[in-house]
Design a protein around this motif. Structure first.
Motif, PDB file in Angstrom:
ATOM      1  N   SER A 293       0.983  -1.260  -0.331  1.00  0.00           N
ATOM      2  CA  SER A 293      -0.225  -0.080  -0.662  1.00  0.00           C
ATOM      3  C   SER A 293       0.681   1.018  -0.099  1.00  0.00           C
ATOM      4  O   SER A 293       0.582   2.370  -0.261  1.00  0.00           O
ATOM      5  CB  SER A 293      -0.567  -0.070   0.838  1.00  0.00           C
ATOM      6  OG  SER A 293      -0.050   0.226   2.461  1.00  0.00           O
TER       7      SER A 293
ATOM      8  N   LEU B 179       2.533   1.839  -3.344  1.00  0.00           N
ATOM      9  CA  LEU B 179       0.725   2.461  -4.447  1.00  0.00           C
ATOM     10  C   LEU B 179       1.539   3.923  -3.786  1.00  0.00           C
ATOM     11  O   LEU B 179       0.487   5.290  -4.785  1.00  0.00           O
ATOM     12  CB  LEU B 179      -0.093   1.815  -4.190  1.00  0.00           C
ATOM     13  CG  LEU B 179      -1.958   2.059  -5.671  1.00  0.00           C
ATOM     14  CD1 LEU B 179      -0.577   1.731  -6.645  1.00  0.00           C
ATOM     15  CD2 LEU B 179      -2.424   1.341  -5.281  1.00  0.00           C
ATOM     16  N   LEU B 180       0.836   4.008  -2.448  1.00  0.00           N
ATOM     17  CA  LEU B 180       0.786   5.719  -2.626  1.00  0.00           C
ATOM     18  C   LEU B 180       1.336   6.183  -2.380  1.00  0.00           C
ATOM     19  O   LEU B 180       1.251   7.762  -2.959  1.00  0.00           O
ATOM     20  CB  LEU B 180       0.997   5.359  -0.576  1.00  0.00           C
ATOM     21  CG  LEU B 180       0.634   7.149   0.249  1.00  0.00           C
ATOM     22  CD1 LEU B 180      -0.535   7.887   0.178  1.00  0.00           C
ATOM     23  CD2 LEU B 180       0.887   7.110   2.049  1.00  0.00           C
TER      24      LEU B 180
ATOM     25  N   THR C  38      -7.317   9.090   3.756  1.00  0.00           N
ATOM     26  CA  THR C  38      -7.611   7.767   3.838  1.00  0.00           C
ATOM     27  C   THR C  38      -8.600   7.630   4.655  1.00  0.00           C
ATOM     28  O   THR C  38      -8.914   8.282   5.828  1.00  0.00           O
ATOM     29  CB  THR C  38      -6.493   7.044   3.508  1.00  0.00           C
ATOM     30  OG1 THR C  38      -6.308   5.667   3.350  1.00  0.00           O
ATOM     31  CG2 THR C  38      -5.711   7.636   4.766  1.00  0.00           C
TER      32      THR C  38
ATOM     33  N   GLN D 284       2.637   6.887   5.983  1.00  0.00           N
ATOM     34  CA  GLN D 284       1.422   5.927   5.902  1.00  0.00           C
ATOM     35  C   GLN D 284       1.148   4.783   7.778  1.00  0.00           C
ATOM     36  O   GLN D 284       0.172   5.682   8.143  1.00  0.00           O
ATOM     37  CB  GLN D 284       0.924   4.650   4.888  1.00  0.00           C
ATOM     38  CG  GLN D 284       0.064   3.350   5.008  1.00  0.00           C
ATOM     39  CD  GLN D 284      -0.117   2.991   4.070  1.00  0.00           C
ATOM     40  OE1 GLN D 284       1.298   1.763   4.236  1.00  0.00           O
ATOM     41  NE2 GLN D 284      -0.786   2.170   3.313  1.00  0.00           N
TER      42      GLN D 284
ATOM     43  N   THR E 127      -1.961   6.048  10.462  1.00  0.00           N
ATOM     44  CA  THR E 127      -2.328   4.867  11.293  1.00  0.00           C
ATOM     45  C   THR E 127      -2.626   4.822  12.292  1.00  0.00           C
ATOM     46  O   THR E 127      -3.707   4.801  13.477  1.00  0.00           O
ATOM     47  CB  THR E 127      -1.773   3.870  10.265  1.00  0.00           C
ATOM     48  OG1 THR E 127      -2.232   3.382   8.888  1.00  0.00           O
ATOM     49  CG2 THR E 127      -2.312   2.738  11.060  1.00  0.00           C
TER      50      THR E 127
ATOM     51  N   ASN F  58      -7.904   4.262  -1.494  1.00  0.00           N
ATOM     52  CA  ASN F  58      -8.444   3.789  -0.203  1.00  0.00           C
ATOM     53  C   ASN F  58      -7.092   1.995  -1.194  1.00  0.00           C
ATOM     54  O   ASN F  58      -7.071   2.248  -2.281  1.00  0.00           O
ATOM     55  CB  ASN F  58     -10.113   3.230  -0.785  1.00  0.00           C
ATOM     56  CG  ASN F  58     -10.707   4.616  -0.539  1.00  0.00           C
ATOM     57  OD1 ASN F  58     -10.163   5.107   0.521  1.00  0.00           O
ATOM     58  ND2 ASN F  58     -12.017   5.221  -1.051  1.00  0.00           N
ATOM     59  N   PHE F  59      -6.636   1.466  -0.614  1.00  0.00           N
ATOM     60  CA  PHE F  59      -6.262   0.126   0.014  1.00  0.00           C
ATOM     61  C   PHE F  59      -7.140  -1.039   0.371  1.00  0.00           C
ATOM     62  O   PHE F  59      -7.460  -1.176   1.339  1.00  0.00           O
ATOM     63  CB  PHE F  59      -4.830   0.579  -0.243  1.00  0.00           C
ATOM     64  CG  PHE F  59      -3.956  -0.611  -0.449  1.00  0.00           C
ATOM     65  CD1 PHE F  59      -3.614  -0.424  -2.095  1.00  0.00           C
ATOM     66  CD2 PHE F  59      -3.711  -1.945  -0.083  1.00  0.00           C
ATOM     67  CE1 PHE F  59      -2.688  -2.026  -1.922  1.00  0.00           C
ATOM     68  CE2 PHE F  59      -2.548  -2.938  -0.247  1.00  0.00           C
ATOM     69  CZ  PHE F  59      -1.913  -2.315  -1.386  1.00  0.00           C
TER      70      PHE F  59
ATOM     71  N   SER G 183      -8.736   3.842  -5.807  1.00  0.00           N
ATOM     72  CA  SER G 183      -8.714   2.662  -5.016  1.00  0.00           C
ATOM     73  C   SER G 183      -7.911   1.604  -5.687  1.00  0.00           C
ATOM     74  O   SER G 183      -8.085   1.533  -7.047  1.00  0.00           O
ATOM     75  CB  SER G 183     -10.369   2.182  -5.087  1.00  0.00           C
ATOM     76  OG  SER G 183     -11.260   3.387  -4.896  1.00  0.00           O
TER      77      SER G 183
ATOM     78  N   TYR H 157      -6.859  -5.378  -4.070  1.00  0.00           N
ATOM     79  CA  TYR H 157      -5.199  -5.660  -4.071  1.00  0.00           C
ATOM     80  C   TYR H 157      -5.206  -7.152  -3.315  1.00  0.00           C
ATOM     81  O   TYR H 157      -5.600  -7.557  -2.366  1.00  0.00           O
ATOM     82  CB  TYR H 157      -3.730  -5.508  -2.720  1.00  0.00           C
ATOM     83  CG  TYR H 157      -3.126  -5.982  -2.652  1.00  0.00           C
ATOM     84  CD1 TYR H 157      -1.514  -5.469  -2.858  1.00  0.00           C
ATOM     85  CD2 TYR H 157      -2.112  -6.728  -1.590  1.00  0.00           C
ATOM     86  CE1 TYR H 157      -0.175  -5.923  -3.256  1.00  0.00           C
ATOM     87  CE2 TYR H 157      -1.597  -7.009  -0.947  1.00  0.00           C
ATOM     88  CZ  TYR H 157      -0.289  -7.258  -2.116  1.00  0.00           C
ATOM     89  OH  TYR H 157       0.241  -7.336  -2.165  1.00  0.00           O
TER      90      TYR H 157
ATOM     91  N   ARG I  82      -5.305  -7.666  -9.145  1.00  0.00           N
ATOM     92  CA  ARG I  82      -4.921  -5.980  -9.223  1.00  0.00           C
ATOM     93  C   ARG I  82      -5.812  -5.148  -9.901  1.00  0.00           C
ATOM     94  O   ARG I  82      -6.553  -5.075 -10.949  1.00  0.00           O
ATOM     95  CB  ARG I  82      -3.530  -5.784  -9.229  1.00  0.00           C
ATOM     96  CG  ARG I  82      -2.526  -6.400  -8.679  1.00  0.00           C
ATOM     97  CD  ARG I  82      -2.137  -5.983  -6.913  1.00  0.00           C
ATOM     98  NE  ARG I  82      -0.513  -6.630  -6.571  1.00  0.00           N
ATOM     99  CZ  ARG I  82      -0.742  -7.579  -6.060  1.00  0.00           C
ATOM    100  NH1 ARG I  82      -1.771  -8.799  -6.721  1.00  0.00           N
ATOM    101  NH2 ARG I  82       0.211  -7.584  -5.510  1.00  0.00           N
TER     102      ARG I  82
END
Length: 648
Positions: A253, A256-257, A277, A321, A325, A357-358, A402, A405, A410
């Motif tokens: 994730s 991808l971010l 997110t 990230q 979180t 969004n992941f 979005s 995964y 994918r």
């Protein structure tokens, strides 16, 4: 049965429950939080109806969320009451000769049917038992998001499968209960987490740009705008994502971010990309088996330096990230209010903050050791299998990436409003993201962002003529000047950039025709109109004068942050009703601290205020205006005028 001793129990809402609960009351006709649903399909001949209903009852016994209803106390405080089962069910019977195809069609009809919203004071879950005769073949369950998020739905499905098994094995007693989260959040440690989360939220709101697309007009006309949707299914990007995650030892994730931030920076020219997110805070084994809603919003920012390496960008994204979180675990009703306060003090109105969004897809696990080698030749062949699907959807005012995964799938989907970028550009952004992943994964050499072929020839978009950078935002000073000049009591205005401690901010010199308009009221008036002009932010400071000869020279700079220095009486029946409701349910002194804190710092008290307004009348008061906390800000100071500090 509701508790160990059979008595009903009441508790406040947890942080994760408060967000979807509040949203339902703020926007009863909008489904921001879709219900959570799942299906348990049973092999022929199914199970006896008594077995299925018994399994549902045992499921309710195990999970308090299925025995919980939600209410508002007389003082406006929301609470949950654990009692008898709050799951309703009905039986839908198939014809006696129905085959597998007919069964699937009937299930599809039930799933696709329009469903009424939940009344959470009565029920938070519904089940449909699809039966042939007295044998149940399918159990379909729908849950209000206050009761369970998607993770909680998975826990329920797992437990229901075990309870329906004719030869069940012990599922253990690993599950926790929502009230345990409430208890955790009420401790000193919970208070520290909350304060740390709010402080992090403030820092993010102050640092990220108010919008990445200030050049666009507001254009919220749904008849004229749609959303471009590009769906990328790319085995090459899937392989590259795994490869880069392993190479840099970061989550997929985060890869991808980081790529998303680079693409957004490339198309907008902003060096700092802030994204919103959602985080599912389940940090312990017991939490992972708790059926509740723990999804909370988070903000993360990634600094994109085009002279830096891709690896450095991805590691930074992983750190951003992780921090987001950890800091998302706080009272979201307070973060919503904090966001309003920060925007007011900073003089910005956030628009089109990108969403990210992941989601881990529930797909079969790939055979261990069979993953393809990640080399340039393999990736090039995989690119031939890329599929890009374009579509249009009804208007939504967001930009959202979005990703689904999983080991065998994918799908990366990009939603971009048509007022921001056209369809071709939207698709090109996804191709650029794919190129960044594949090209870095295909070489052992560490690429800098500016040398990645996907960004070949890229230069930072120049600042357009007439634009400037102020307070981390790209703005058009003339737009700010013109907006202020529309005030009926303003006769002349000039704005200029002021640099303090290396940071440029905006200052306004304003000539007015009446002594009743000062910086406080002007700032408040301007803030209510920023939504219509993304190119504008409010000045950090103002100089307001009535003397034409002293314009810009002897004017005294006043605080432009909008502190409610003077009250004004309510002007309509609706405003008087609002004032009475605030007096009844809010904390008066807290209202004086910020003109936007109409409910005394407790946005979860809005439902109680609305209920009273419904009873007393809305004449002269618009629901949308109240919920946006803009035009009625001045009413806060009316509560206790004697407590308002005297003007300097």
């Amino acid at each position: 049965m509701s508790t160990a001793d059979g008595a009903a129990a009441t508790y406040p809402l947890s942080w994760g429950q408060a967000w979807p609960w509040l949203d339902q009351y703020r926007f009863p006709d909008r489904r921001t939080f879709d219900p959570v649903g799942f299906r348990v399909g049973l092999a022929e001949p199914g199970v006896a109806l008594a077995t299925a209903t018994g399994a549902l009852h045992r499921l309710c016994d195990r999970h308090e969320s299925l025995r919980t209803r939600y209410f508002v106390a007389a003082d406006g405080e929301p609470f949950q009451r654990i009692g008898d089962p709050a799951l309703e069910y009905e039986v839908v019977r198939l014809p006696a000769d129905a085959d597998a195809a007919q069964r699937e069609r009937r299930v599809a009809e039930i799933v696709g049917a329009e469903y009424p919203p939940f009344d959470v004071t009565r029920s938070c879950a519904r089940a449909v038992l699809v039966a042939r005769g007295e044998r149940v073949l399918d159990v379909l369950v729908l849950l209000d998001h206050v009761a369970a998020d998607v993770w909680g739905g998975d826990v329920l499905r797992r437990d229901l499968v075990a309870l329906l098994d004719p030869a069940p094995t012990s599922a253990g007693d690993r599950h926790g209960q929502p009230r345990e989260l409430v208890a955790e959040q009420s401790t000193e440690a919970g208070a520290r987490r909350n304060q740390a989360g709010l402080a992090y939220w403030r820092r993010q709101m102050v640092s990220i740009p108010h919008t990445l697309f200030p050049e666009i007009s507001e254009g919220r006309d749904t008849d004229r705008h749609s959303v471009h949707v590009a769906r990328l299914r790319s085995p090459a990007a899937a392989l590259a994502l795994d490869c880069l995650a392993e190479r840099y030892r970061v989550p997929a994730s985060a890869v991808l971010l980081g790529a998303y931030a680079a693409v957004m920076s490339a198309t907008t020219g902003f060096p700092t990309i802030g994204v919103s997110t959602v985080v599912n805070n389940r940090f312990s084994a017991r939490r992972r088996d708790t059926v509740t809603s723990t999804v909370l919003p988070a903000l993360a920012s990634v600094a994109v330096d085009w002279a830096d390496t891709v690896g450095s960008l991805l590691r930074q994204a992983a750190g951003a990230q992780l921090t987001a979180t950890q800091r998302a675990e706080c009272d979201n009703t307070e973060t919503l209010l904090e966001g309003i306060r920060v925007q007011h003090r900073r003089g910005t109105s956030s628009d089109l903050i990108p969403q990210f969004n992941f989601v881990v897809s529930d797909q079969p696990t790939a055979t261990p050791g069979r993953r393809q080698p990640c080399d340039a030749a393999t990736l090039t062949r995989a690119l031939d299998e890329t599929r890009l699907i374009e579509a249009e959807e009804p208007w939504q005012n967001w930009i959202r990436l979005s990703a689904g995964y999983g080991p065998d799938l994918r799908e990366v989907t990009l939603h971009v409003p048509s007022r921001v970028r056209d369809r071709a550009t939207t698709s090109a952004l996804l191709r650029q993201l794919e190129g960044l992943l594949v090209q870095q994964a295909g070489t052992a050499r560490e690429l800098t962002l500016c040398t990645v072929p996907a960004f070949a020839g890229l230069t930072r978009p120049p600042t357009p003529d007439g634009w400037a950078w102020a307070d981390g935002c790209r703005i058009k000073p003339a737009a700010v000047r013109n907006l202020i000049a529309t005030h009926p009591d303003v006769t002349r205005c000039a704005v200029r950039l002021v640099t303090q401690a290396g940071r440029a901010t905006l200052h306004a010199d304003v000539l007015v025709r009446t002594a009743g308009l000062d910086a406080v009221l002007l700032h408040r008036w301007l803030m209510a109109r920023l939504d219509s002009c993304p190119a504008a932010i409010a000045p950090r400071s103002y100089a307001v004068t009535m003397d034409p000869t002293a314009f810009g020279q002897t004017a005294t700079a006043a605080d432009g942050r909008g502190t409610p220095a003077r009250p004004r009486p309510p002007r309509t029946d609706g405003e008087r009703a609002l004032l009475a409701a605030i007096r009844a349910y809010a904390a008066p002194r807290a209202l004086l601290e910020d003109p936007y804190a109409l409910t005394g710092g407790r946005l979860d008290r809005i439902p109680a205020v609305l209920r009273r307004l419904t009873a007393e009348g809305w004449h002269g008061l618009h629901l949308e205006d109240f919920l946006n906390l803009r035009p009625l800000a001045e009413l806060a100071a009316v509560l206790h005028p004697a407590d308002v500090p005297a003007r300097a």
